[in-house]
Design a protein around this motif. Structure first.
Motif, PDB file in Angstrom:
ATOM      1  N   ARG A 294       2.297 -35.037 -29.315  1.00 37.31           N
ATOM      2  CA  ARG A 294       2.865 -33.937 -28.730  1.00 37.31           C
ATOM      3  C   ARG A 294       4.418 -34.295 -28.846  1.00 37.31           C
ATOM      4  O   ARG A 294       5.192 -33.349 -28.586  1.00 37.31           O
ATOM      5  CB  ARG A 294       2.492 -33.890 -27.090  1.00 37.31           C
ATOM      6  N   ARG A 295       4.656 -35.692 -28.382  1.00 36.10           N
ATOM      7  CA  ARG A 295       6.250 -35.971 -28.372  1.00 36.10           C
ATOM      8  C   ARG A 295       6.652 -35.703 -29.857  1.00 36.10           C
ATOM      9  O   ARG A 295       8.027 -35.300 -30.147  1.00 36.10           O
ATOM     10  CB  ARG A 295       6.271 -37.573 -28.112  1.00 36.10           C
ATOM     11  N   LEU A 296       5.972 -36.247 -30.897  1.00 37.69           N
ATOM     12  CA  LEU A 296       6.546 -35.873 -32.185  1.00 37.69           C
ATOM     13  C   LEU A 296       6.654 -34.244 -32.346  1.00 37.69           C
ATOM     14  O   LEU A 296       7.558 -33.876 -33.257  1.00 37.69           O
ATOM     15  CB  LEU A 296       5.455 -36.340 -33.339  1.00 37.69           C
ATOM     16  N   GLU A 297       5.760 -33.592 -32.070  1.00 40.26           N
ATOM     17  CA  GLU A 297       5.914 -32.258 -32.218  1.00 40.26           C
ATOM     18  C   GLU A 297       7.362 -31.648 -31.636  1.00 40.26           C
ATOM     19  O   GLU A 297       7.846 -30.565 -32.005  1.00 40.26           O
ATOM     20  CB  GLU A 297       4.856 -31.268 -31.673  1.00 40.26           C
ATOM     21  N   GLU A 298       7.722 -32.189 -30.463  1.00 37.34           N
ATOM     22  CA  GLU A 298       8.981 -31.754 -29.695  1.00 37.34           C
ATOM     23  C   GLU A 298      10.078 -32.206 -30.538  1.00 37.34           C
ATOM     24  O   GLU A 298      11.145 -31.509 -30.645  1.00 37.34           O
ATOM     25  CB  GLU A 298       9.217 -32.549 -28.484  1.00 37.34           C
ATOM     26  N   LYS A 299       9.901 -33.120 -31.613  1.00 39.28           N
ATOM     27  CA  LYS A 299      11.201 -33.672 -32.221  1.00 39.28           C
ATOM     28  C   LYS A 299      10.929 -33.484 -33.692  1.00 39.28           C
ATOM     29  O   LYS A 299      12.229 -33.406 -34.329  1.00 39.28           O
ATOM     30  CB  LYS A 299      10.938 -35.439 -32.127  1.00 39.28           C
ATOM     31  N   LEU A 300       9.929 -33.178 -34.248  1.00 36.78           N
ATOM     32  CA  LEU A 300       9.768 -32.840 -35.605  1.00 36.78           C
ATOM     33  C   LEU A 300       9.711 -31.278 -35.875  1.00 36.78           C
ATOM     34  O   LEU A 300       8.809 -30.516 -35.086  1.00 36.78           O
ATOM     35  CB  LEU A 300       8.737 -33.582 -36.336  1.00 36.78           C
TER      36      LEU A 300
END
Length: 255
Positions: free
Chosen positions: A59-65
């Protein structure tokens, strides 16, 4: 020198990232629990896969990528290259630690390497769609052996499901002993026993298992290939550029 040991799954790798941030430990190596471990390790940490933790990291990656970068990340994972664990670990950490948009920093060697590998995996999935050859068996299942460098079965499943929706087929990865089977309703993964698989390593289905129609068309296609060949204009170097030699073993006209 610190070593992380995980279960060789994507969830497991994401849990390695969670563990590193939680305990403030940066690994020098990440290896599967079935792989040989490097010598002279200062400390070894066995990372337990927890889907709740892996989802938090994703989920954190989805926010960043962006969606494109997320797809690239997954393509790199499917490459199964030896460098993948540490490359993706560093990539995730950089995306998390930097402002959104760091995925476009092509001055960073990990960002560049992720893009390079993702392009190679995507390219092979496109080539595999072009060069696959189905063979009709006596039970009317169309069988196609492949031996891709990367684990691309999941990338090509939808193409064949749409393209050959009215027939049963199997696309089988002979390097990984894993295949896709479509029964006219849905696609599922299948694998053969070691005894049955041994005969498939050569990439050919035994003649007695092929339909008469298949044998006829194979011979017809070989004769057509020979009759249209102009020997004086054979250019193997050009042929290999358009159709890499590693695909030849499964092509009827080459066998």
């Amino acid at each position: 020198m610190k070593l992380f040991i995980y279960d060789k799954t994507l969830d497991g790798l994401l849990c390695c990232v969670f563990f590193a941030y939680e305990h403030k430990i940066q690994p020098d190596y990440i290896v599967a629990d079935t792989a040989q471990r490097p010598l002279l390790m200062e400390a070894c940490y066995s990372i337990k896969t927890d889907t709740a933790k892996s989802k938090r990291v994703w989920r954190r990656l989805e926010e960043k990528l962006s969606k494109i970068a997320q797809n690239m990340f997954l393509l790199v994972w499917l490459s199964e290259l030896p460098e993948v664990e540490m490359l993706l670990f560093r990539y995730i950490c950089k995306m998390v630690d930097h402002p959104k948009g760091f995925e476009m920093n092509f001055g960073d060697e990990d960002v560049v390497r992720v893009k390079e590998i993702a392009e190679k995996v995507a390219g092979e999935s496109r080539q595999m769609i072009q060069f696959v050859r189905f063979q009709q068996t006596t039970d009317n299942v169309y069988f196609a052996p492949i031996a891709p460098r990367f684990n691309i079965l999941s990338l090509i499943a939808s193409h064949f499901e749409e393209r050959y929706a009215n027939q049963q087929w199997i696309v089988y990865d002979t390097k990984r002993n894993l295949g896709l089977y479509y029964d006219k309703l849905s696609v599922r993964y299948v694998s053969f026993s070691e005894e049955d698989f041994e005969g498939l390593r050569r990439g050919k289905v035994e003649k007695e298992k092929l339909s008469d129609e298949e044998l006829f068309y194979q011979e017809l296609w070989r004769e057509y290939f020979k009759s249209t060949t102009i020997r004086e204009r054979i250019n193997l170097s050009l042929q290999r550029r358009h159709m890499p030699k590693r695909y030849w073993r499964y092509l009827t006209e080459i066998q």
